[in-house]
Design a protein around this motif. Sequence first.
Motif, PDB file in Angstrom:
ATOM      1  N   ILE A  13       0.840  -1.194   0.000  1.00 38.11           N
ATOM      2  CA  ILE A  13       0.000   0.000   0.000  1.00 38.11           C
ATOM      3  C   ILE A  13       0.888   1.262   0.000  1.00 38.11           C
ATOM      4  O   ILE A  13       1.900   1.319   0.697  1.00 38.11           O
ATOM      5  CB  ILE A  13      -0.959   0.003   1.212  1.00 38.11           C
ATOM      6  N   GLY A  14       0.532   2.206  -0.860  1.00 39.03           N
ATOM      7  CA  GLY A  14       1.257   3.478  -0.904  1.00 39.03           C
ATOM      8  C   GLY A  14       2.593   3.421  -1.617  1.00 39.03           C
ATOM      9  O   GLY A  14       3.328   4.409  -1.680  1.00 39.03           O
ATOM     10  N   SER A  15       2.924   2.254  -2.204  1.00 41.68           N
ATOM     11  CA  SER A  15       4.229   2.115  -2.855  1.00 41.68           C
ATOM     12  C   SER A  15       4.275   2.868  -4.187  1.00 41.68           C
ATOM     13  O   SER A  15       5.344   3.271  -4.648  1.00 41.68           O
ATOM     14  CB  SER A  15       4.537   0.645  -3.106  1.00 41.68           C
ATOM     15  N   GLY A  16       3.096   3.039  -4.800  1.00 44.89           N
ATOM     16  CA  GLY A  16       3.034   3.671  -6.117  1.00 44.89           C
ATOM     17  C   GLY A  16       2.571   2.710  -7.205  1.00 44.89           C
ATOM     18  O   GLY A  16       2.653   3.016  -8.388  1.00 44.89           O
ATOM     19  N   LYS A  17       2.042   1.565  -6.795  1.00 42.31           N
ATOM     20  CA  LYS A  17       1.598   0.553  -7.763  1.00 42.31           C
ATOM     21  C   LYS A  17       0.526   1.106  -8.704  1.00 42.31           C
ATOM     22  O   LYS A  17       0.614   0.928  -9.919  1.00 42.31           O
ATOM     23  CB  LYS A  17       1.066  -0.674  -7.017  1.00 42.31           C
ATOM     24  N   SER A  18      -0.480   1.771  -8.140  1.00 43.31           N
ATOM     25  CA  SER A  18      -1.566   2.298  -8.990  1.00 43.31           C
ATOM     26  C   SER A  18      -1.040   3.380  -9.920  1.00 43.31           C
ATOM     27  O   SER A  18      -1.522   3.520 -11.051  1.00 43.31           O
ATOM     28  CB  SER A  18      -2.689   2.889  -8.137  1.00 43.31           C
ATOM     29  N   THR A  19      -0.065   4.143  -9.446  1.00 40.59           N
ATOM     30  CA  THR A  19       0.539   5.186 -10.284  1.00 40.59           C
ATOM     31  C   THR A  19       1.243   4.541 -11.473  1.00 40.59           C
ATOM     32  O   THR A  19       1.112   5.000 -12.612  1.00 40.59           O
ATOM     33  CB  THR A  19       1.541   6.026  -9.443  1.00 40.59           C
ATOM     34  N   VAL A  20       1.970   3.461 -11.210  1.00 43.62           N
ATOM     35  CA  VAL A  20       2.655   2.738 -12.285  1.00 43.62           C
ATOM     36  C   VAL A  20       1.631   2.154 -13.268  1.00 43.62           C
ATOM     37  O   VAL A  20       1.789   2.264 -14.489  1.00 43.62           O
ATOM     38  CB  VAL A  20       3.570   1.632 -11.700  1.00 43.62           C
ATOM     39  N   ARG A 149      -1.416  10.774   3.417  1.00 38.98           N
ATOM     40  CA  ARG A 149      -1.765  11.984   2.662  1.00 38.98           C
ATOM     41  C   ARG A 149      -2.933  11.708   1.715  1.00 38.98           C
ATOM     42  O   ARG A 149      -3.839  12.512   1.562  1.00 38.98           O
ATOM     43  CB  ARG A 149      -0.543  12.476   1.884  1.00 38.98           C
ATOM     44  N   ARG A 150      -2.918  10.525   1.083  1.00 43.13           N
ATOM     45  CA  ARG A 150      -3.950  10.206   0.103  1.00 43.13           C
ATOM     46  C   ARG A 150      -5.286   9.867   0.758  1.00 43.13           C
ATOM     47  O   ARG A 150      -6.338  10.252   0.277  1.00 43.13           O
ATOM     48  CB  ARG A 150      -3.468   9.006  -0.720  1.00 43.13           C
ATOM     49  N   SER A 151      -5.238   9.133   1.894  1.00 48.32           N
ATOM     50  CA  SER A 151      -6.473   8.531   2.420  1.00 48.32           C
ATOM     51  C   SER A 151      -6.984   9.173   3.697  1.00 48.32           C
ATOM     52  O   SER A 151      -8.140   8.958   4.069  1.00 48.32           O
ATOM     53  CB  SER A 151      -6.211   7.056   2.712  1.00 48.32           C
ATOM     54  N   PHE A 180      12.343   0.975  -7.600  1.00 46.51           N
ATOM     55  CA  PHE A 180      12.532   1.506  -6.252  1.00 46.51           C
ATOM     56  C   PHE A 180      11.943   2.914  -6.224  1.00 46.51           C
ATOM     57  O   PHE A 180      12.539   3.858  -6.753  1.00 46.51           O
ATOM     58  CB  PHE A 180      14.020   1.497  -5.886  1.00 46.51           C
ATOM     59  N   ASN A 181      10.761   3.041  -5.630  1.00 47.44           N
ATOM     60  CA  ASN A 181       9.995   4.284  -5.755  1.00 47.44           C
ATOM     61  C   ASN A 181       9.974   5.110  -4.473  1.00 47.44           C
ATOM     62  O   ASN A 181       9.038   5.842  -4.220  1.00 47.44           O
ATOM     63  CB  ASN A 181       8.555   3.944  -6.204  1.00 47.44           C
ATOM     64  N   SER A 182      11.048   5.013  -3.665  1.00 44.64           N
ATOM     65  CA  SER A 182      11.061   5.827  -2.435  1.00 44.64           C
ATOM     66  C   SER A 182      11.441   7.267  -2.720  1.00 44.64           C
ATOM     67  O   SER A 182      10.938   8.183  -2.082  1.00 44.64           O
ATOM     68  CB  SER A 182      12.060   5.257  -1.433  1.00 44.64           C
ATOM     69  N   THR A 183      12.367   7.463  -3.654  1.00 44.22           N
ATOM     70  CA  THR A 183      12.925   8.812  -3.825  1.00 44.22           C
ATOM     71  C   THR A 183      12.766   9.347  -5.245  1.00 44.22           C
ATOM     72  O   THR A 183      13.224  10.450  -5.536  1.00 44.22           O
ATOM     73  CB  THR A 183      14.436   8.811  -3.471  1.00 44.22           C
ATOM     74  N   LEU A 184      12.119   8.561  -6.119  1.00 45.97           N
ATOM     75  CA  LEU A 184      11.971   9.016  -7.508  1.00 45.97           C
ATOM     76  C   LEU A 184      10.997  10.183  -7.593  1.00 45.97           C
ATOM     77  O   LEU A 184       9.997  10.215  -6.869  1.00 45.97           O
ATOM     78  CB  LEU A 184      11.424   7.888  -8.385  1.00 45.97           C
ATOM     79  N   THR A 185      11.261  11.108  -8.502  1.00 43.74           N
ATOM     80  CA  THR A 185      10.224  12.089  -8.847  1.00 43.74           C
ATOM     81  C   THR A 185       9.246  11.390  -9.791  1.00 43.74           C
ATOM     82  O   THR A 185       9.533  10.308 -10.321  1.00 43.74           O
ATOM     83  CB  THR A 185      10.833  13.297  -9.579  1.00 43.74           C
TER      84      THR A 185
HETATM   85  P1  ADP Z   1      -0.549   2.194  -4.249  1.00 42.64           P
HETATM   86  O1  ADP Z   1      -1.392   1.926  -5.461  1.00 42.64           O
HETATM   87  O2  ADP Z   1       0.712   1.413  -4.261  1.00 42.64           O
HETATM   88  O3  ADP Z   1      -1.272   2.121  -2.946  1.00 42.64           O
HETATM   89  P2  ADP Z   1      -0.400   4.895  -5.321  1.00 42.64           P
HETATM   90  O4  ADP Z   1       0.099   4.664  -6.703  1.00 42.64           O
HETATM   91  O5  ADP Z   1      -1.850   5.223  -5.153  1.00 42.64           O
HETATM   92  O6  ADP Z   1      -0.016   3.682  -4.352  1.00 42.64           O
HETATM   93  O7  ADP Z   1       0.511   6.035  -4.684  1.00 42.64           O
HETATM   94  C1  ADP Z   1       0.251   6.553  -3.380  1.00 42.64           C
HETATM   95  C2  ADP Z   1       0.374   8.058  -3.435  1.00 42.64           C
HETATM   96  O8  ADP Z   1       1.738   8.401  -3.655  1.00 42.64           O
HETATM   97  C3  ADP Z   1      -0.429   8.684  -4.557  1.00 42.64           C
HETATM   98  O9  ADP Z   1      -0.998   9.881  -4.097  1.00 42.64           O
HETATM   99  C4  ADP Z   1       0.628   8.952  -5.644  1.00 42.64           C
HETATM  100  O10 ADP Z   1       0.282  10.065  -6.428  1.00 42.64           O
HETATM  101  C5  ADP Z   1       1.873   9.219  -4.812  1.00 42.64           C
HETATM  102  N1  ADP Z   1       3.123   8.825  -5.482  1.00 42.64           N
HETATM  103  C6  ADP Z   1       3.411   7.636  -6.039  1.00 42.64           C
HETATM  104  N2  ADP Z   1       4.668   7.635  -6.549  1.00 42.64           N
HETATM  105  C7  ADP Z   1       5.192   8.862  -6.302  1.00 42.64           C
HETATM  106  C8  ADP Z   1       6.441   9.496  -6.574  1.00 42.64           C
HETATM  107  N3  ADP Z   1       7.455   8.855  -7.193  1.00 42.64           N
HETATM  108  N4  ADP Z   1       6.612  10.762  -6.175  1.00 42.64           N
HETATM  109  C9  ADP Z   1       5.607  11.400  -5.523  1.00 42.64           C
HETATM  110  N5  ADP Z   1       4.401  10.882  -5.220  1.00 42.64           N
HETATM  111  C10 ADP Z   1       4.184   9.620  -5.601  1.00 42.64           C
END
Ligand code: ADP
Length: 202
Positions: A13-20, A149-151, A180-185
């Motif tokens: 959760i919150g890793s950025g999976k949905s964003t990818v 922040r999101r939820s 590795f999505n901890s510090t990527l823009t």
């Molecule tokens: P997941 O699907 O893994 O729970 P999300 O893709 O929804 O996570 O990402 C969680 C939050 O972090 C979202 O608000 C997203 O916009 C933000 N986010 C994801 N990747 C980055 C990043 N590289 N830089 C800044 N914010 C990010």
Amino acid sequence: MAAIIRIGLTGGIGSGKSTVAALWAQAGGVVVDVDAISRQLTAQGGAAMDGIRHEFGAAFIAPQGALDRNVMRALVFEDHTARQRLEAIVHPLIGLEVARQAQGAIDRLARCIVYDVPLLAESSHWRGQVDWVLVVDCAPEVQIERTMRRSGLSHQAVEQIIAAQASREKRLRVADGVIFNSTLTMDELAAELVQIRARFGL
Ligand code: ADP
């Protein structure tokens, strides 16, 4: 015709999976969102609702006709068979809808399908369905901050969700590729996706 490539996408959760997944779809790729399918099945009028009413009774149906998740969560907590009984109803329906969407993509001559599966590391079934596993990895403190922040969930609530999911190590063990999505823009994340797509000739 070359065989279709099936990529399993996962991350905590919150890793950025949905964003990818969203970036992949924006690039024209096919994404089958298994979590969304599961939610639709248990929403008002969802295909799992008759079976759930029959198995568990009307007390598990919210007034609008969707699964009452709070009541079900409480039952699953105290009755270990409840999860299995629920999954016996929902999982075959998920399989049917996933297959239907995948067939649609094949019919449209897609070369690759991304299966967005939150619990892929936990599921040997799902790992057997894909050719390549892409893990979006993230430091727990960043996962917590992004999810809060999101939820609007509390720090403790997010920690509990992370603790209930596969560990970071377990997820990395099943990975064929890792972002590795901890510090990527966001731009850097998009650039990583371009590279991964290029690996598959996309
Ligand atoms: P997941 O699907 O893994 O729970 P999300 O893709 O929804 O996570 O990402 C969680 C939050 O972090 C979202 O608000 C997203 O916009 C933000 N986010 C994801 N990747 C980055 C990043 N590289 N830089 C800044 N914010 C990010």
